[in-house]
Design an enzyme around this catalytic site. Sequence first.
Site, PDB file in Angstrom:
ATOM      1  N   GLU A  23      -0.984   0.771  -5.287  1.00  0.00           N
ATOM      2  CA  GLU A  23      -0.606   2.046  -5.901  1.00  0.00           C
ATOM      3  C   GLU A  23       0.791   1.976  -6.499  1.00  0.00           C
ATOM      4  O   GLU A  23       1.052   2.609  -7.538  1.00  0.00           O
ATOM      5  CB  GLU A  23      -0.662   3.166  -4.858  1.00  0.00           C
ATOM      6  CG  GLU A  23      -2.035   3.436  -4.274  1.00  0.00           C
ATOM      7  CD  GLU A  23      -2.355   2.540  -3.078  1.00  0.00           C
ATOM      8  OE1 GLU A  23      -3.439   2.714  -2.506  1.00  0.00           O
ATOM      9  OE2 GLU A  23      -1.523   1.669  -2.728  1.00  0.00           O
ATOM     10  N   ARG A  33      -7.484   4.207   6.312  1.00  0.00           N
ATOM     11  CA  ARG A  33      -6.466   4.198   5.278  1.00  0.00           C
ATOM     12  C   ARG A  33      -5.696   2.879   5.268  1.00  0.00           C
ATOM     13  O   ARG A  33      -5.606   2.150   6.266  1.00  0.00           O
ATOM     14  CB  ARG A  33      -5.493   5.370   5.478  1.00  0.00           C
ATOM     15  CG  ARG A  33      -6.160   6.745   5.471  1.00  0.00           C
ATOM     16  CD  ARG A  33      -6.795   7.082   4.129  1.00  0.00           C
ATOM     17  NE  ARG A  33      -5.828   7.183   3.071  1.00  0.00           N
ATOM     18  CZ  ARG A  33      -5.168   8.302   2.768  1.00  0.00           C
ATOM     19  NH1 ARG A  33      -5.371   9.404   3.473  1.00  0.00           N
ATOM     20  NH2 ARG A  33      -4.306   8.316   1.774  1.00  0.00           N
ATOM     21  N   ASN A  66       0.848  -1.187   0.000  1.00  0.00           N
ATOM     22  CA  ASN A  66       0.000   0.000   0.000  1.00  0.00           C
ATOM     23  C   ASN A  66       0.882   1.234   0.000  1.00  0.00           C
ATOM     24  O   ASN A  66       1.902   1.277   0.703  1.00  0.00           O
ATOM     25  CB  ASN A  66      -0.908   0.033   1.228  1.00  0.00           C
ATOM     26  CG  ASN A  66      -1.813   1.258   1.229  1.00  0.00           C
ATOM     27  OD1 ASN A  66      -2.848   1.278   0.574  1.00  0.00           O
ATOM     28  ND2 ASN A  66      -1.426   2.308   1.963  1.00  0.00           N
ATOM     29  N   ASP A 117      -4.660  22.211   8.694  1.00  0.00           N
ATOM     30  CA  ASP A 117      -5.123  21.149   7.795  1.00  0.00           C
ATOM     31  C   ASP A 117      -5.874  21.723   6.603  1.00  0.00           C
ATOM     32  O   ASP A 117      -6.072  22.932   6.490  1.00  0.00           O
ATOM     33  CB  ASP A 117      -6.007  20.158   8.565  1.00  0.00           C
ATOM     34  CG  ASP A 117      -5.809  18.732   8.099  1.00  0.00           C
ATOM     35  OD1 ASP A 117      -5.929  18.496   6.884  1.00  0.00           O
ATOM     36  OD2 ASP A 117      -5.524  17.861   8.936  1.00  0.00           O
TER      37      ASP A 117
END
Length: 501
Positions: A249, A207, A185, A298
């Site tokens: 990915e 995630r 990942n 953020d």
Amino acid sequence: MRKLPVFPSLRSFLDWSKGRGELSTLPDPVRVVHQMTAVHDAVLRRSGPVLRFDAPILADGTRSSIPVVTNVFGTTERVAAGLGLPLDRVSEFGEFLASLRAPAPVEGMRDAMSRWPMLKAALSTRPKMSKTGPVQEVVLEGDAVDMTRIPVQTPWPGDAGPLLTWTTVITRAHGTEADAAARYNLGVYRAQVIGRDRIIMRWLAHRGGAAHHRTWAQANEPMPVAVVLGADPATLLAAALPLPEGVSELTFSGVLRGERAHLVPAKTVPLLVPAEAEMVLEGWIHPGETADEGPFGDHTGYYNSVEPFPVMRVSAITHRRDPLYLSTYTGRPPDEPSIIGEVFNDLALPVIRQQIPEVVDMWLPPAACSYRMAVVSIRKRYAGQGRRVMMALWGMLAQFSYTKFVVVVDDDIDVRNWDDIAWALATRMDPGRDVMVVDRTPMDYLDFASPLEGLAGKLGIDATNKIGAETTREWGQVMALDPGDRDFAADLIARRLPGLK
């Protein structure tokens, strides 16, 4: 499909940007604490070039010998270029990616040959291996490991300290083999530097990195992690893409790059890492070892709350002889993530149409944190269709579970035009009839407006023309000029008022 050169490394992309006049080198001393973000933000808001800071000043006042690169994806054109495409070909590439997810049956040899690009893309996902590569020209271990010598930014005045931002974090689940790259990942997770050999890995529970971490924690074993700093554009963008669960990915980056990923074994952890990257941090996360992370500014435009996240002990830093440090900041849009989101919007549209064929267009307004609002136009055929589309979107991809507003409009509305949207809301929507509220659904826990962390409501607004059982009144007819009269007016204005825009 690919229309631009292959970019096997970050510096090859920078060379291409320089050749187009889209890279500026700044020799002036710039502090990594706050100043660098101020410069980057000002340039990004002007759709400016990639920036290379050649004299970064560290928090202790000394100058770093490592140049800092920012604003790589500061324009939608450069994001598309990272995919190997001009901006106007992104939607076409999205159609291609959608066909990879659900290919139609082959009908004869001619059809099979026409699919060679698809086959080539599939083959590009197989990485090529080497024993070593440029990213390991220098290997630092033991007492030589010192994160404080890397020019890591502290972006905002309220930030807790230095923050690694454009990280590409490589993990694998417990029980998988180190050479099984297809099961890796990649995620872009921010990481707070808290010492010479310590960083806090902030990954949210949904995630992939966090899911892998749970498997190692359950086995009560330390987890190997590699943090890539300065990967090639395809690897960076693949790590940010909302790919289907189970798709690596790292291997998928070969499709974007146009050639196979080049990997080498890490020096101190059982993982493979990109050979052409600028730097790699290798290390271990031990069971139960956490530290309070934050606060940091953020993408919402607010500072997040302080929470415990896993600590990574850095066992080695490997890098090129003359490394570059790739960085960015996150904040209220526009920022680089929101600009990437604009391009990914067009990339994802064909996949959405596969699942919801009536969708004509969709826009995720960058100002709404890139994903918290969606405006969708549809070809409406039956009563209740707008509500069906809302529910389908919320349930389609995990990313849409964080979209708390969905506005559905007809296909005569430009979803990227706020004036069109406002008109549809004002003339085709009744608040007592056309609003759907859903309670206690998954939400990004950084949304301080939600009453519970991780749970919030959703609002769907049906701003389409009402048909069938949706209304008991005769519906209005939209006014429009005759096309011939419009053409006459355009010709007259062009001849008699040539200066009129």
